[in-house]
Every structure is written in C-alpha cells, then in structure tokens.
Write a protein that holds these residues in place. Structure first.
Motif, short mmCIF file in Angstrom:
data_model
loop_
_atom_site.label_atom_id
_atom_site.label_comp_id
_atom_site.label_asym_id
_atom_site.label_seq_id
_atom_site.Cartn_x
_atom_site.Cartn_y
_atom_site.Cartn_z
N ARG A 213 0.83 -1.20 0.00
CA ARG A 213 0.00 0.00 0.00
C ARG A 213 0.87 1.26 0.00
NH1 ARG A 213 -4.93 1.26 4.27
NH2 ARG A 213 -5.67 3.16 3.22
N ASP B 18 0.86 4.08 -2.84
CA ASP B 18 0.66 5.50 -2.56
C ASP B 18 1.81 6.34 -3.16
OD1 ASP B 18 -1.65 4.88 -1.23
OD2 ASP B 18 -0.69 4.84 0.76
N SER B 19 3.02 5.78 -3.04
CA SER B 19 4.17 6.50 -3.61
C SER B 19 4.03 6.64 -5.13
CB SER B 19 5.46 5.77 -3.26
OG SER B 19 6.56 6.40 -3.86
N ARG C 72 1.24 6.62 -6.79
CA ARG C 72 0.17 7.57 -7.07
C ARG C 72 0.67 9.02 -6.94
NH1 ARG C 72 -4.93 4.77 -3.79
NH2 ARG C 72 -5.34 3.15 -5.36
N GLY C 73 1.50 9.25 -5.92
CA GLY C 73 2.06 10.60 -5.76
C GLY C 73 2.95 10.97 -6.95
#
Length: 261
Positions: free
Chosen positions: A26, A30-31, A33-34
């Motif tokens: 996860r 998230d990384s 997505r950033g």
C-alpha cells in the motif's frame, strides 16, 4: 486442544504477515500515485509554458515582419535620395551658347600695318616663323633620341640573360677544371667518384664542409651506412684541401698519391 491452539497461532501469524505485506504494498502504491500526480502537474505546466512560448513566437514574427517592412521602406527612400543627389550631365543641363566674336581693335584700326625702322610696313597679323620652324626641327631629333634610348635598353635587357648564362658556363667550366681527384680519399673508387660528381661534389673543400645532414644525404644516395665516418672522409678532405700532404701521409699511410685503385 493443542491442535486448535496451533491452528489459532498459525492464523494469527498469517494475519500479521499479510498485514505487513499489504502495508508495504500500500505504501508503494501511494508513492506511485504521488509520482503520477506530480508527473501530471509537470505535464500541465509544460503545456502552459508551450502555449506561452507559442504566443511569444507569434509576437516576434509580427515584429520581424514590421521591421522588414520598415527596412524596405528605408532602403527605397535612401535609393531615391541617392538618385536625386546625382547631378545631371552637363550636356542635359545646359548647352553652350555660341560665343560672339567681333573684330579685334588694334591701336591703329585704319592702317592695319606696323611701320618698321626702315619705313617699310609689315602686316599687323603676321608673326615671325623662325621659332615654329626651330620647334618643328627639334621634335624629330627628340623622338629619334628616345627611340635610340629605348632600343639600347631593349638590347641591354636581351643581352643580360646571355651574359648571365655565359658567366655561369664559365664558372662551371672553371669548377670542372679545378676538380680534385676524389679517389685519393680512402673509400672512394671510380664508381663512388662518378656518383659524387653526379651530386655536384668535385673538390676536397666541399667534402670538408659537409654537415651531418649532408653526410646522411650522401650515404642515402651511395647506399652507405656510416662508412663516411668510419673511413674519415671529412678528416682526409680537410688535410688535402689545406695542402698538408705530410700530415695526410702520416695519418693515412695507405692512401695513394693519385688514387686508391
């Protein structure tokens, strides 16, 4: 009971491991997505910069077109001013008016003649013809003298190369007459003497004045390899050029008086 406990423990361990793996995945998700969001924002910014630069380019094109138009107008105005500044030919501006000539008034208009000391009169408009005759006689003499001077200079120019060739021939003949017997030097036979003559070497003084460059050049032609230095050609030539026959005979007793053959 023991089996149930082990099953429960395995379940808990599996849950913990799964939770740990899911947390890592996860976090990486998230990384990513950033990073994707940052890339999108960078893309949008670049698009905005491209639009702004396109607008500036259009403005520069318009300014360039205006400058080219102004330059063309300025060049046309300059060409017109240059044409206007050029003066018109004098033949087109004005024509020369015919000069009005009238009879010249003399001191005695009625007589038209001058009285001489002997009472005889000569026509007023006549002059002495002797200076003109003298000038006409001197002109052919001057032209004749100029023609003679030019012929002399041409003859001298033609004779100069012939004189130089004759002097060079005399010098060559004199050098040939003063040629030394190179076969007196140890190491020089008839064949090497002919080769040296072909290279222009005919005297002991020439060999005595050889430098290291000359030695290499001669050895390349004669196909030697250090022979000139081994046989001491330069030392022999110096003694013979100086006319020191005694010292030459003492240092090189095997050398002949006329040749080494």
């Amino acid at each position: 009971m023991g089996t149930f406990f082990y099953m429960l423990l395995a379940f808990l361990v599996g849950v913990l491991v799964g939770w740990f793996i899911w947390g890592r995945l996860r976090g990486e998700l998230d990384s990513l997505r950033g990073d994707l969001d940052r890339t999108r924002s960078e893309r949008d910014r670049l698009r905005a910069d491209a639009g702004r630069l396109t607008g500036e380019l259009d403005v520069c094109r318009g300014a360039r077109a205006d400058l080219e138009r102004q330059l063309g107008e300025a060049q046309g105005a300059k060409a017109g001013a240059t044409k206007a500044a050029i003066p018109a030919p004098s033949a087109l501006m004005s024509t020369s008016a015919p000069a009005k000539t009238g009879p010249a008034k003399t001191g005695s208009a009625k007589t038209g003649s001058a009285k001489t000391g002997s009472g005889k009169s000569t026509p007023a408009g006549t002059t002495s013809k002797k200076p003109a005759a003298a000038t006409a006689a001197a002109a052919p003499k001057a032209s004749a003298s100029k023609a003679a001077a030019s012929k002399t200079s041409a003859t001298a120019k033609k004779a100069a190369p012939a004189a130089k060739k004759a002097a060079a021939g005399k010098a060559t003949a004199a050098a040939a007459d003063k040629a030394d017997s190179l076969r007196r030097l140890i190491g020089i036979g008839p064949v090497n003497e002919r080769k040296l003559h072909g290279l222009g070497v005919r005297t002991y003084a020439q060999i005595a004045a050889w430098t290291a460059t000359d030695i290499k050049r001669i050895e390349d032609v004669l196909e030697f390899d250090g022979r000139i230095e081994r046989e001491r050609w330069i030392e022999q030539a110096k003694l013979l050029a100086a006319g020191d026959e005694k010292e030459f005979a003492r240092r090189f007793p095997t050398a002949g008086t006329a040749s080494n053959t």
